[in-house]
Scaffold this active site. Sequence first.
Site, PDB file in Angstrom:
ATOM      1  N   LYS A  19       0.838  -1.211   0.000  1.00  0.00           N
ATOM      2  CA  LYS A  19       0.000   0.000   0.000  1.00  0.00           C
ATOM      3  C   LYS A  19       0.867   1.254   0.000  1.00  0.00           C
ATOM      4  CE  LYS A  19      -1.644   1.618   4.084  1.00  0.00           C
ATOM      5  NZ  LYS A  19      -1.392   3.028   4.426  1.00  0.00           N
ATOM      6  N   ASN A  20       1.876   1.276   0.877  1.00  0.00           N
ATOM      7  CA  ASN A  20       2.644   2.512   1.046  1.00  0.00           C
ATOM      8  C   ASN A  20       3.625   2.788  -0.087  1.00  0.00           C
ATOM      9  OD1 ASN A  20       1.189   3.034   3.287  1.00  0.00           O
ATOM     10  ND2 ASN A  20       2.791   2.529   4.763  1.00  0.00           N
ATOM     11  N   CYS A  57      -4.448  13.058  13.189  1.00  0.00           N
ATOM     12  CA  CYS A  57      -5.047  11.749  12.976  1.00  0.00           C
ATOM     13  C   CYS A  57      -4.844  10.943  14.241  1.00  0.00           C
ATOM     14  CB  CYS A  57      -4.447  11.050  11.767  1.00  0.00           C
ATOM     15  SG  CYS A  57      -2.800  10.439  12.056  1.00  0.00           S
ATOM     16  N   ARG A 100       1.070  14.769  13.488  1.00  0.00           N
ATOM     17  CA  ARG A 100       1.582  14.633  12.122  1.00  0.00           C
ATOM     18  C   ARG A 100       1.547  15.943  11.322  1.00  0.00           C
ATOM     19  NH1 ARG A 100      -0.793   9.136   9.700  1.00  0.00           N
ATOM     20  NH2 ARG A 100       1.149   9.037   8.541  1.00  0.00           N
ATOM     21  N   ASP A 156       5.165   0.661  11.807  1.00  0.00           N
ATOM     22  CA  ASP A 156       3.946   0.014  11.303  1.00  0.00           C
ATOM     23  C   ASP A 156       3.842  -1.456  11.709  1.00  0.00           C
ATOM     24  OD1 ASP A 156       3.267   2.399  10.174  1.00  0.00           O
ATOM     25  OD2 ASP A 156       3.736   1.830   8.110  1.00  0.00           O
ATOM     26  N   ARG A 200      -8.408  -0.668   4.980  1.00  0.00           N
ATOM     27  CA  ARG A 200      -7.542   0.353   4.387  1.00  0.00           C
ATOM     28  C   ARG A 200      -6.209  -0.255   3.952  1.00  0.00           C
ATOM     29  NH1 ARG A 200      -5.914   4.483   8.164  1.00  0.00           N
ATOM     30  NH2 ARG A 200      -4.666   4.944   6.350  1.00  0.00           N
TER      31      ARG A 200
HETATM   32  C1  EPZ Z   1       4.500   7.000   6.210  1.00  0.00           C
HETATM   33  O1  EPZ Z   1       3.755   8.057   6.782  1.00  0.00           O
HETATM   34  C2  EPZ Z   1       3.576   5.813   6.149  1.00  0.00           C
HETATM   35  N1  EPZ Z   1       2.416   6.143   5.323  1.00  0.00           N
HETATM   36  C3  EPZ Z   1       3.141   5.435   7.554  1.00  0.00           C
HETATM   37  O2  EPZ Z   1       2.339   4.275   7.467  1.00  0.00           O
HETATM   38  C4  EPZ Z   1       4.369   5.122   8.402  1.00  0.00           C
HETATM   39  O3  EPZ Z   1       3.963   4.863   9.729  1.00  0.00           O
HETATM   40  C5  EPZ Z   1       5.312   6.313   8.383  1.00  0.00           C
HETATM   41  O4  EPZ Z   1       5.640   6.674   7.016  1.00  0.00           O
HETATM   42  C6  EPZ Z   1       6.623   6.052   9.121  1.00  0.00           C
HETATM   43  O5  EPZ Z   1       7.248   4.940   8.570  1.00  0.00           O
HETATM   44  C7  EPZ Z   1       2.477   5.984   4.006  1.00  0.00           C
HETATM   45  O6  EPZ Z   1       3.503   5.638   3.430  1.00  0.00           O
HETATM   46  C8  EPZ Z   1       1.231   6.251   3.244  1.00  0.00           C
HETATM   47  P1  EPZ Z   1       6.589  10.380   8.195  1.00  0.00           P
HETATM   48  P2  EPZ Z   1       4.294   9.541   6.758  1.00  0.00           P
HETATM   49  O7  EPZ Z   1       6.462  11.677   7.497  1.00  0.00           O
HETATM   50  O8  EPZ Z   1       5.086   9.736   5.524  1.00  0.00           O
HETATM   51  C9  EPZ Z   1       6.899  13.716  11.585  1.00  0.00           C
HETATM   52  C10 EPZ Z   1       0.393   2.969   7.841  1.00  0.00           C
HETATM   53  O9  EPZ Z   1      -0.072   2.418   8.871  1.00  0.00           O
HETATM   54  N2  EPZ Z   1       6.726  14.743  10.551  1.00  0.00           N
HETATM   55  O10 EPZ Z   1       7.770   9.525   7.883  1.00  0.00           O
HETATM   56  O11 EPZ Z   1       3.143  10.414   7.009  1.00  0.00           O
HETATM   57  C11 EPZ Z   1       5.659  12.863  11.784  1.00  0.00           C
HETATM   58  O12 EPZ Z   1       4.712  13.498  12.603  1.00  0.00           O
HETATM   59  C12 EPZ Z   1       0.942   4.377   7.886  1.00  0.00           C
HETATM   60  O13 EPZ Z   1       0.413   2.428   6.719  1.00  0.00           O
HETATM   61  C13 EPZ Z   1       6.903  16.065  10.924  1.00  0.00           C
HETATM   62  O14 EPZ Z   1       7.197  16.380  12.076  1.00  0.00           O
HETATM   63  O15 EPZ Z   1       5.265   9.528   8.009  1.00  0.00           O
HETATM   64  C14 EPZ Z   1       6.260  11.626  12.408  1.00  0.00           C
HETATM   65  O16 EPZ Z   1       6.468  11.834  13.772  1.00  0.00           O
HETATM   66  C15 EPZ Z   1       0.634   5.086   9.146  1.00  0.00           C
HETATM   67  N3  EPZ Z   1       6.720  17.038   9.974  1.00  0.00           N
HETATM   68  C16 EPZ Z   1       7.605  11.509  11.707  1.00  0.00           C
HETATM   69  O17 EPZ Z   1       7.870  12.796  11.138  1.00  0.00           O
HETATM   70  C17 EPZ Z   1       6.409  16.737   8.682  1.00  0.00           C
HETATM   71  O18 EPZ Z   1       6.262  17.666   7.874  1.00  0.00           O
HETATM   72  C18 EPZ Z   1       7.671  10.496  10.589  1.00  0.00           C
HETATM   73  O19 EPZ Z   1       6.537  10.651   9.744  1.00  0.00           O
HETATM   74  C19 EPZ Z   1       6.256  15.388   8.314  1.00  0.00           C
HETATM   75  C20 EPZ Z   1       6.421  14.409   9.278  1.00  0.00           C
END
Ligand code: EPZ
Length: 430
Positions: free
Chosen positions: A22-23, A126, A131, A317, A409
Site C-alpha cells: 500500500k505505502n 489523525c 503529524r 507500522d 484500508r
Molecule cells: C509514512 O507516513 C507511512 N504512510 C506510515 O504508514 C508510516 O507509519 C510512516 O511513514 C513512518 O514509517 C504511508 O507511506 C502512506 P513520516 P508519513 O512523514 O510519511 C513527523 C500505515 O499504517 N513529521 O515519515 O506520514 C511525523 O509526525 C501508515 O500504513 C513532521 O514532524 O510519516 C512523524 O512523527 C501510518 N513534519 C515523523 O515525522 C512533517 O512535515 C515520521 O513521519 C512530516 C512528518
Amino acid sequence: MDRIRIVGGNKLNGVIPISGAKNAALPLMIASLLTDDTLTLENVPHLADVEQLIRILGNHGVDISVNGRRERQGESYARTIHFTCRNIVDTTAPYELVSKMRASFWVIGPLLAREGRARVSLPGGCAIGTRPVDLFIEGLAALSANIEIDGGYVNATAPEGGLIGARYTFPKVSVGATHVLMMAATLANGTTVLGNAAREPEVVDLANCLNAMGAKITGQGTSTITIEGVRSLSGARHRVLPDRIETGTYAMAVAMTGGDVILEDTDMALLDTALEAIRRAGAEITATNSGIRVVRNGAGIKPVDIVTDPFPGFPTDLQAQFMGLMTMAKGTSHITETIFENRFMHVQELARLGAKISLSGQTAKIEGVSRLKGAPVMATDLRASVSLVIAGLAAEGETMVSRVYHLDRGFERLEEKLTRCGAHVERVSD
Ligand code: EPZ
C-alpha cells in the site's frame, strides 16, 4: 458495519500470498500526475486507501483504467492499473478528500512541479498523532516555491520558469516529505540534493519508477538522494514492490499461533530488523525461492525488546503487531515507539483480551501471560487493529473486532488469507 469474528486456538499452516505494498502504491499512483503519458502499475493491492486515491486523482484529471485478475467471488486483486493525466484539470485538493487520507496531501509535489501551483488542504491530525506538514513546506520553499497557509489550505506557487533545484537537509526523517520533494525535484531546473532523506524501500521503489519515467535520481536507499531535473517525464510500466508490513504481520501471526507458513511473493531483505526480532522471539525464518518460510513449533515465545526507528530500524507500522506477539511471551519485554507520539491505542484493547501492559511515556512494558481470552474489541487504526486480529488468533474462544474499515484500508483479503491457513476468521455484516 462489518465486524471480524475470530475463534482462536488454531495453528497456521499453508501459503499466504503477499500483496503489493500500500505505502508504495500510493506515492507511485501520485507520480502519474507528473506526466501526460500513461503510467501503468502492476500488483496494485485492492484496498480502501487505493480506491480513495483513485477518486482524488480523478478529481485532478487522471484517467484511470483497471485490468483485474478476476478471481473468486468476482472480486479482482493484484490489479494492473493504467493512469493517464493528459491535462491537470484542477490544482486544488479539497478538504473533503484530503482529510480522509493523509497521503493525499502528497499531490502537492507533482501539481506544483507540473502546473506551477497547487492548493492543497492541510491534512489535520489523525489517530496516531499530530503529524504536521512543516517539512514539506520547508522543503518546497527550498526549491523556491512561495508558500502561504490560508483558511486551512496550503497555497504553493513556483517561480515563473518552474521550481529551482537546491540542497535541502531534512531536520527529521520523513517518508512522505522525501516522496514529495523527490517528485517535485524531478521537473525542477538544476540539481537537488536531499540530505537525511528516508531510506524506506517504498522511497527506493518510487525513485526507480520515476527513473523509468525519465527522471535522473541517484542515491535512493541512502540518506542522500540527488535529483537532476529534466524537462518532462514520460510513461512507464512498474511493478509495485511487496508489502513488507503485511509480510511482517503474517510472520508475527505464525510466531504467535505456532505453525508453518510460506509467505509468497515477498522478500526478506525488505524487513531484516523485524524478522530478526521475530527470530529472537522463537520462530524459525528461512528464505524460499519466492518468499519466506516461518515456523514455530513447540517452544514458547521469548520476550524481546524493540525500539521503532526509520528504515532500516524496526518499523513503527509493525509495532502494534509485535506487541500482540509479546503479550504471550514467557517474560517481560519493552517496546519503545519513537516515530509517532500516540501510537499505543491498541494497549487498552489488548488488555481486554487479558494482556498485561503498562505505559510509561513512549515505552510499553509487556508482562507475558500464559493465555489470552477472546473478547469484543475495537479497531482504532490500521496497524493497531491487525494486532488485535493476531492476538485473537491465539486467544481462547471468540474475539469480535469491530470498526474493521480500518483493516480494509491496508490488508487485502485478510480473512481469506488466514482462513486458507486454518484460522477461524470470518467477516460478519450486521
Ligand atoms: C509514512 O507516513 C507511512 N504512510 C506510515 O504508514 C508510516 O507509519 C510512516 O511513514 C513512518 O514509517 C504511508 O507511506 C502512506 P513520516 P508519513 O512523514 O510519511 C513527523 C500505515 O499504517 N513529521 O515519515 O506520514 C511525523 O509526525 C501508515 O500504513 C513532521 O514532524 O510519516 C512523524 O512523527 C501510518 N513534519 C515523523 O515525522 C512533517 O512535515 C515520521 O513521519 C512530516 C512528518
